[in-house]
Design a protein around this motif. Structure first.
Motif, short mmCIF file in Angstrom:
data_model
loop_
_atom_site.label_atom_id
_atom_site.label_comp_id
_atom_site.label_asym_id
_atom_site.label_seq_id
_atom_site.Cartn_x
_atom_site.Cartn_y
_atom_site.Cartn_z
N UNK B 1 0.84 -1.20 0.00
CA UNK B 1 0.00 0.00 0.00
C UNK B 1 0.88 1.25 0.00
N UNK B 2 0.48 2.23 -0.76
CA UNK B 2 1.28 3.43 -0.87
C UNK B 2 0.57 4.61 -0.22
N UNK B 3 1.20 5.21 0.72
CA UNK B 3 0.63 6.41 1.33
C UNK B 3 1.60 7.54 1.10
N UNK B 4 1.14 8.59 0.47
CA UNK B 4 2.05 9.69 0.17
C UNK B 4 1.51 10.99 0.73
N UNK B 5 2.37 11.98 0.68
CA UNK B 5 2.03 13.25 1.32
C UNK B 5 0.78 13.89 0.71
N UNK B 6 0.45 13.59 -0.52
CA UNK B 6 -0.71 14.24 -1.14
C UNK B 6 -1.26 13.33 -2.22
N UNK B 7 -2.54 12.99 -2.12
CA UNK B 7 -3.19 12.18 -3.14
C UNK B 7 -2.34 11.01 -3.56
N UNK B 8 -1.82 11.07 -4.75
CA UNK B 8 -0.90 10.05 -5.23
C UNK B 8 0.34 10.74 -5.78
N UNK B 9 1.34 9.96 -6.15
CA UNK B 9 2.54 10.54 -6.74
C UNK B 9 3.77 9.84 -6.21
N UNK B 10 4.86 9.91 -6.97
CA UNK B 10 6.07 9.21 -6.57
C UNK B 10 7.14 10.18 -6.11
N UNK B 11 6.92 11.48 -6.31
CA UNK B 11 7.97 12.44 -5.99
C UNK B 11 7.35 13.76 -5.55
N UNK B 12 8.13 14.58 -4.90
CA UNK B 12 7.73 15.97 -4.69
C UNK B 12 8.88 16.85 -5.15
N UNK B 13 8.59 18.15 -5.26
CA UNK B 13 9.59 19.05 -5.82
C UNK B 13 10.70 19.35 -4.83
N UNK B 14 11.86 19.68 -5.39
CA UNK B 14 12.97 20.14 -4.56
C UNK B 14 12.60 21.49 -3.97
N UNK B 15 13.16 21.83 -2.80
CA UNK B 15 12.90 23.17 -2.27
C UNK B 15 13.36 24.23 -3.26
N UNK B 16 12.62 25.32 -3.30
CA UNK B 16 12.98 26.43 -4.17
C UNK B 16 14.34 26.98 -3.75
N UNK B 17 15.21 27.33 -4.70
CA UNK B 17 16.47 27.97 -4.29
C UNK B 17 16.16 29.28 -3.56
N UNK B 18 16.94 29.57 -2.52
CA UNK B 18 16.67 30.74 -1.68
C UNK B 18 16.65 32.03 -2.50
N UNK B 19 17.63 32.17 -3.41
CA UNK B 19 17.70 33.40 -4.21
C UNK B 19 16.43 33.63 -5.00
N UNK B 20 15.95 32.57 -5.62
CA UNK B 20 14.75 32.67 -6.45
C UNK B 20 13.54 33.05 -5.59
N UNK B 21 13.45 32.43 -4.41
CA UNK B 21 12.33 32.72 -3.51
C UNK B 21 12.37 34.19 -3.09
N UNK B 22 13.57 34.69 -2.79
CA UNK B 22 13.70 36.08 -2.34
C UNK B 22 13.39 37.05 -3.48
N UNK B 23 13.90 36.76 -4.68
CA UNK B 23 13.60 37.61 -5.83
C UNK B 23 12.08 37.67 -6.06
N UNK B 24 11.45 36.51 -5.95
CA UNK B 24 10.00 36.44 -6.14
C UNK B 24 9.27 37.29 -5.13
N UNK B 25 9.66 37.16 -3.86
CA UNK B 25 9.00 37.92 -2.80
C UNK B 25 9.22 39.42 -3.01
N UNK B 26 10.46 39.78 -3.37
CA UNK B 26 10.78 41.19 -3.61
C UNK B 26 9.95 41.75 -4.75
N UNK B 27 9.86 40.97 -5.82
CA UNK B 27 9.09 41.43 -6.98
C UNK B 27 7.63 41.63 -6.60
N UNK B 28 7.09 40.70 -5.81
CA UNK B 28 5.68 40.80 -5.41
C UNK B 28 5.43 42.08 -4.62
N UNK B 29 6.32 42.39 -3.69
CA UNK B 29 6.14 43.59 -2.86
C UNK B 29 6.28 44.85 -3.71
#
Lengths: 140, 433
Positions: B1-29
């Motif tokens: 039986x397979x129990x995963x973090x969400x619905x179904x799936x075999x993988x989840x994404x890598x964490x966003x690179x910090x720089x990209x996350x910060x650029x995104x937040x800065x752009x939004x503000x």
């Protein structure tokens, strides 16, 4: 960099140890997966192993439902060889998601899964029967 | 039986690179304040009378009830097949079509389909066909008069039940669970439609309302004279009526996607969610939804207070402007699931009952988890969240000018601050804190 050196040595040493162990357990492993081509996997593992001296060696023990060892989020470099040894006190099956690697677990007997971490992403390694998540491989 | 973090799936994404996350937040503000200070000071987007009508043949097709019945019959056929596979197909979730169809191809696929084509599920909803057929037995809908006062609240509840199943219920990925859910969903909504009439689906069927809410951001809409028109998605979003309960629907979508992100973080997995059971998941989902609801309500009401406007209607008036933020979150979280694990559906479709058949020649295919690179995934994630934020702030700005044409831009600050908070938190969850 300097901190990694002993790890690499340890990894290489353990890889050698595990390699011999792996060759021994390969036939029994090959019988376990029912769907994926069983005959090719042990052959390629044995042939590819000597060329990669270093690799990532992970060990997990399951006892009384408690998971110890390399648990949690384990970062692995893309392309690194991963050797995962699991010892459980009850019979189960270990499954590496995304890489579709499985190995049968007999109580008290270590089982080893070995594969190149060549797919980026975060992948759960879990026990099939109980659904216990042993660790998450973070490749990349 | 397979129990995963969400619905179904075999993988989840890598964490966003910090720089990209910060650029995104800065752009939004940065964009938020640019919109407030420098953009238009008078309502600029079109209203319900705007848009270019589609050519007459397309118009006729869109209004053709025969075509709708045919599409609904086709969707019903697929749904019955999926149900049959869930009941009689392989027992292993990895080899059974049903969970992949429900959680990935349908639920996630509804997003691009509705963003591109409009409210597709309203057109092909197979339950509408069944309700119509059952009408002979059930007689005239006696509760039809009561329906309008319910607004979209039934849909918010319907969606909350589904996201709980998808994100919390431990056996979510087993074919049996999917079968029970599909049957239960059909029975509940057909019973409600028998009482309230076919209009129930537009207000209570979570999937149909989700598709309709997403379609607000498509280029396809209906003019007030009923013509199907093409117009700017921004206009489409503000021209659609502000139904009661829309805010609740948006809060559920935002809160559940937030919880999905949270449940993938190391902090959650080793902290509050370490038990990984129904209780911790239910509490986590409830907490995320409650936090979003409180923040949203606070932001809209504070903005209303600054402008001395009646506070009660505020959350409803601005709900449409949070839709793009919810869509941005959704794309960021599920894009890779659809592109990568979504391949499973097409592989399993060749051999739905595990009999060794190869109907479409795809049975021997293997899911290619490298089909989309990690860099592309990261850029899509940041791009979707930031674009959703920008569109959201634009829509809120336009709405504020319509509600109170002479009010200073600073009245909008509380709502914009809450939107920035949602976006920065969303990026933080993708980064993994």
């Amino acid at each position: 960099m300097s901190r990694r050196l002993p790890v690499a040595f340890a990894a290489a040493a353990t890889a050698l140890v595990v390699l011999t162990g792996c060759a021994g357990t390969a036939p029994s492993d090959a019988g376990a997966p029912s769907s994926s081509a069983p005959s090719t996997t042990p052959g390629t593992t044995a042939a590819a192993a000597p060329s990669t001296a270093a690799g990532r060696v992970l060990e997990v023990r399951v006892s009384g439902g408690q998971v110890t060892g390399d648990t949690g989020r384990v970062p692995v470099a893309l392309g690194e060889e991963v050797t995962l040894t699991v010892t459980s006190d009850v019979a189960d099956e270990v499954h590496v998601h995304g890489y579709a690697r499985e190995a049968a677990l007999a109580p008290g007997t270590p089982a080893t899964v070995r594969f190149p971490a060549d797919i980026p992403g975060v992948f759960e390694v879990e026990l099939h029967e109980t659904g216990t998540v042993l660790l998450s491989l973070q490749v990349g | 039986m397979t129990v995963l973090a969400h619905g179904v799936g075999s993988r989840t994404d890598l964490p966003l690179p910090l720089g990209l996350a910060l650029y995104g937040a800065g752009a939004a503000i940065l964009v938020s304040f640019t919109v407030l200070l420098l953009f238009w000071r008078r309502p600029k987007l079109g209203d319900a009378t705007s848009g270019h009508p589609l050519p007459p043949p397309v118009q006729r097709a869109a209004d053709s009830s025969v075509l709708r019945r045919c599409l609904q019959a086709a969707a019903l056929g697929v749904a019955v097949l999926v149900l049959a596979v869930a009941l009689a197909g392989p027992g292993d979730p990895d080899g059974n079509l049903a969970p992949w169809v429900l959680y990935v191809t349908f639920w996630v696929g509804l997003v691009p389909a509705s963003l591109l084509l409009g409210p597709v599920w309203r057109v092909v909803n197979p339950l509408r066909l069944l309700a119509r057929g059952l009408r002979v037995l059930t007689g005239p809908p006696r509760g039809a008069g009561r329906l309008p006062e319910l607004g979209l609240w039934p849909a918010a509840v319907s969606l909350l039940v589904f996201v709980w199943l998808e994100l919390v219920y431990p056996d979510r990925s087993t074919p049996g669970t999917v079968a029970v859910f599909l049957l239960g969903y059909a029975v509940v909504h057909l019973a409600a439609a028998a009482w309230f009439g076919e209009e129930w689906f537009a207000r209570g069927d979570g999937f149909e309302v989700y598709s309709t809410v997403l379609a607000r951001l498509s280029a396809v809409g209906r003019r007030d004279d009923g013509a199907v028109v093409v117009r700017s998605p921004l206009t489409n979003a503000v021209a659609a009526p502000d139904a009661a309960g829309l805010a609740a629907v948006v809060v559920v979508l935002l809160g559940s996607t937030g919880f999905d992100g949270l449940s993938r973080t190391v902090w959650w997995q080793t902290g509050p969610g370490a038990a990984d059971d129904t209780l911790s998941g239910t509490l986590g989902l409830a907490a995320c939804t409650a936090v979003v609801a409180v923040l949203y309500s606070l932001g809209t009401r504070l903005s209303g207070r600054l402008g001395r406007l009646p506070l009660r209607p505020q959350p409803r008036l601005y709900a449409a402007s949070v839709v793009p933020i919810a869509v941005g979150y959704t794309v960021a979280h599920y894009f890779s699931l659809l592109a990568l694990d979504g391949q499973t559906t097409w592989i399993l479709a060749s051999d739905p009952f595990g009999t060794g058949a190869d109907l479409f020649g795809t049975a021997a295919n293997v899911v290619d988890l490298r089909a989309v690179g990690t860099d592309l995934i990261a850029w899509v994630q940041v791009g979707a969240v930031v674009l959703g934020h920008v569109v959201g702030v634009l829509l809120a700005h336009e709405k504020a000018l319509r509600v109170a044409p002479r009010a200073p831009a600073s009245d909008q600050l509380p709502l914009v601050a809450v939107m920035v908070l949602f976006t920065v938190a969303g990026l933080g969850l993708l980064f993994g804190f």
